[in-house]
Scaffold this motif. Structure first.
Motif, PDB file in Angstrom:
ATOM      1  N   VAL A 109       0.860  -1.180   0.000  1.00  0.00           N
ATOM      2  CA  VAL A 109       0.000   0.000   0.000  1.00  0.00           C
ATOM      3  C   VAL A 109       0.897   1.231   0.000  1.00  0.00           C
ATOM      4  O   VAL A 109       1.756   1.386   0.867  1.00  0.00           O
ATOM      5  CB  VAL A 109      -0.934   0.031   1.234  1.00  0.00           C
ATOM      6  N   MET A 110       0.721   2.063  -1.004  1.00  0.00           N
ATOM      7  CA  MET A 110       1.449   3.330  -1.080  1.00  0.00           C
ATOM      8  C   MET A 110       0.601   4.385  -0.360  1.00  0.00           C
ATOM      9  O   MET A 110      -0.492   4.720  -0.837  1.00  0.00           O
ATOM     10  CB  MET A 110       1.644   3.758  -2.536  1.00  0.00           C
ATOM     11  N   LEU A 111       1.090   4.854   0.769  1.00  0.00           N
ATOM     12  CA  LEU A 111       0.370   5.886   1.523  1.00  0.00           C
ATOM     13  C   LEU A 111       0.971   7.235   1.169  1.00  0.00           C
ATOM     14  O   LEU A 111       2.127   7.511   1.492  1.00  0.00           O
ATOM     15  CB  LEU A 111       0.468   5.616   3.030  1.00  0.00           C
ATOM     16  N   MET A 126      -4.886   5.854   8.971  1.00  0.00           N
ATOM     17  CA  MET A 126      -4.737   5.032   7.766  1.00  0.00           C
ATOM     18  C   MET A 126      -3.481   4.167   7.860  1.00  0.00           C
ATOM     19  O   MET A 126      -3.511   2.969   7.543  1.00  0.00           O
ATOM     20  CB  MET A 126      -4.681   5.929   6.520  1.00  0.00           C
ATOM     21  N   TYR A 127      -2.387   4.747   8.315  1.00  0.00           N
ATOM     22  CA  TYR A 127      -1.132   3.991   8.452  1.00  0.00           C
ATOM     23  C   TYR A 127      -1.319   2.830   9.433  1.00  0.00           C
ATOM     24  O   TYR A 127      -0.894   1.697   9.171  1.00  0.00           O
ATOM     25  CB  TYR A 127      -0.014   4.928   8.926  1.00  0.00           C
ATOM     26  N   ILE A 138       4.385   1.766   1.983  1.00  0.00           N
ATOM     27  CA  ILE A 138       5.471   2.657   1.585  1.00  0.00           C
ATOM     28  C   ILE A 138       4.898   4.066   1.680  1.00  0.00           C
ATOM     29  O   ILE A 138       3.856   4.361   1.098  1.00  0.00           O
ATOM     30  CB  ILE A 138       5.962   2.385   0.153  1.00  0.00           C
ATOM     31  N   ILE A 139       5.561   4.905   2.458  1.00  0.00           N
ATOM     32  CA  ILE A 139       5.135   6.304   2.566  1.00  0.00           C
ATOM     33  C   ILE A 139       5.734   7.063   1.384  1.00  0.00           C
ATOM     34  O   ILE A 139       6.945   6.985   1.141  1.00  0.00           O
ATOM     35  CB  ILE A 139       5.632   6.946   3.889  1.00  0.00           C
ATOM     36  N   PHE A 163       4.841   9.205  12.049  1.00  0.00           N
ATOM     37  CA  PHE A 163       4.430   7.817  11.809  1.00  0.00           C
ATOM     38  C   PHE A 163       5.218   6.820  12.670  1.00  0.00           C
ATOM     39  O   PHE A 163       4.954   5.622  12.617  1.00  0.00           O
ATOM     40  CB  PHE A 163       4.609   7.444  10.331  1.00  0.00           C
ATOM     41  N   GLU A 164       6.208   7.350  13.409  1.00  0.00           N
ATOM     42  CA  GLU A 164       7.083   6.489  14.231  1.00  0.00           C
ATOM     43  C   GLU A 164       7.709   5.384  13.386  1.00  0.00           C
ATOM     44  O   GLU A 164       7.680   4.193  13.732  1.00  0.00           O
ATOM     45  CB  GLU A 164       6.309   5.895  15.418  1.00  0.00           C
ATOM     46  N   LEU A 165       8.269   5.781  12.243  1.00  0.00           N
ATOM     47  CA  LEU A 165       8.882   4.815  11.338  1.00  0.00           C
ATOM     48  C   LEU A 165      10.216   4.338  11.903  1.00  0.00           C
ATOM     49  O   LEU A 165      10.946   5.104  12.518  1.00  0.00           O
ATOM     50  CB  LEU A 165       9.129   5.447   9.959  1.00  0.00           C
TER      51      LEU A 165
END
Length: 195
Positions: A109-111, A126-127, A138-139, A163-165
């Motif tokens: 999913v491309m966000l 959504m994330y 993938i952001i 997003f706390e990636l």
């Protein structure tokens, strides 16, 4: 990867309208005015495969596009547009959630997020949804042509923190206007399809 062929297949409301041929799917989701339609059109080298609307929030269905006769791009409804009723927002949420529930063909999913703004509460939800349903996200930070390099760096850091990636989760950058980041995004899509 080069996209040589793209065609619109169906606008689906319910799962039994989704294509049943088991081709891999790459979904695109984001706020209503994040530039989703423009991004997909840029990737497929067509100006009007996906209709670009002057009114944000026009995509209300799950739109399937067959790419190179091999896989699908799936355009999900944009969210977070203020001028729609609460019930309409809820129905979009249901459409997206229904698609994300148990869709085995969905590989990534491309966000999409606008690089000029901190991700909104809707983006974060959504994330979390994407993660909850065990899909890889993938952001993609869009509209990068609107910022100077230093501003972009700072904003990408904010997006990462919001997003706390983790360190190994990358943020891709994109500009439909200047076609920046197109090759990187196509490479990422190719990797998903081949894995």
């Amino acid at each position: 990867m080069e996209i040589k062929q793209s065609e619109f297949v169906i606008s689906a409301v319910v799962p039994n309208q989704y294509p049943q041929d088991n081709r891999v799917e790459i979904a695109f989701v984001g706020r209503s005015n994040v530039g989703k339609s423009s991004l997909i059109n840029t990737l497929v080298n067509r100006r009007k495969l996906v209709k670009v609307s002057g009114t944000p929030g026009k995509t209300r269905l799950v739109n399937f596009f067959l790419i190179n006769n091999e896989f699908y791009f799936v355009d999900l409804p944009g969210y977070g547009y203020a001028k729609v009723s609460k019930s309409e927002k809820e129905s979009w949420g249901k459409v997206i959630e229904r698609y994300l529930t148990g869709r085995e063909q969905l590989k990534k999913v491309m966000l999409l997020v606008d690089c000029r703004h901190k991700p909104t509460e809707d983006d974060i939800i959504m994330y979390k949804w994407i993660k909850h349903y065990n899909y890889d996200a993938i952001i993609v930070a869009t509209k990068i042509d609107k910022l100077k390099k230093a501003e972009l760096r700072k904003n990408l850091k904010v997006i990462r923190e919001t997003f706390e990636l983790s360190d190994d989760e990358e943020i891709l950058t994109f500009s439909s206007l200047k076609k920046l980041g197109k090759e990187e995004l196509l490479d990422a899509i190719e990797q998903c399809i081949n894995n």
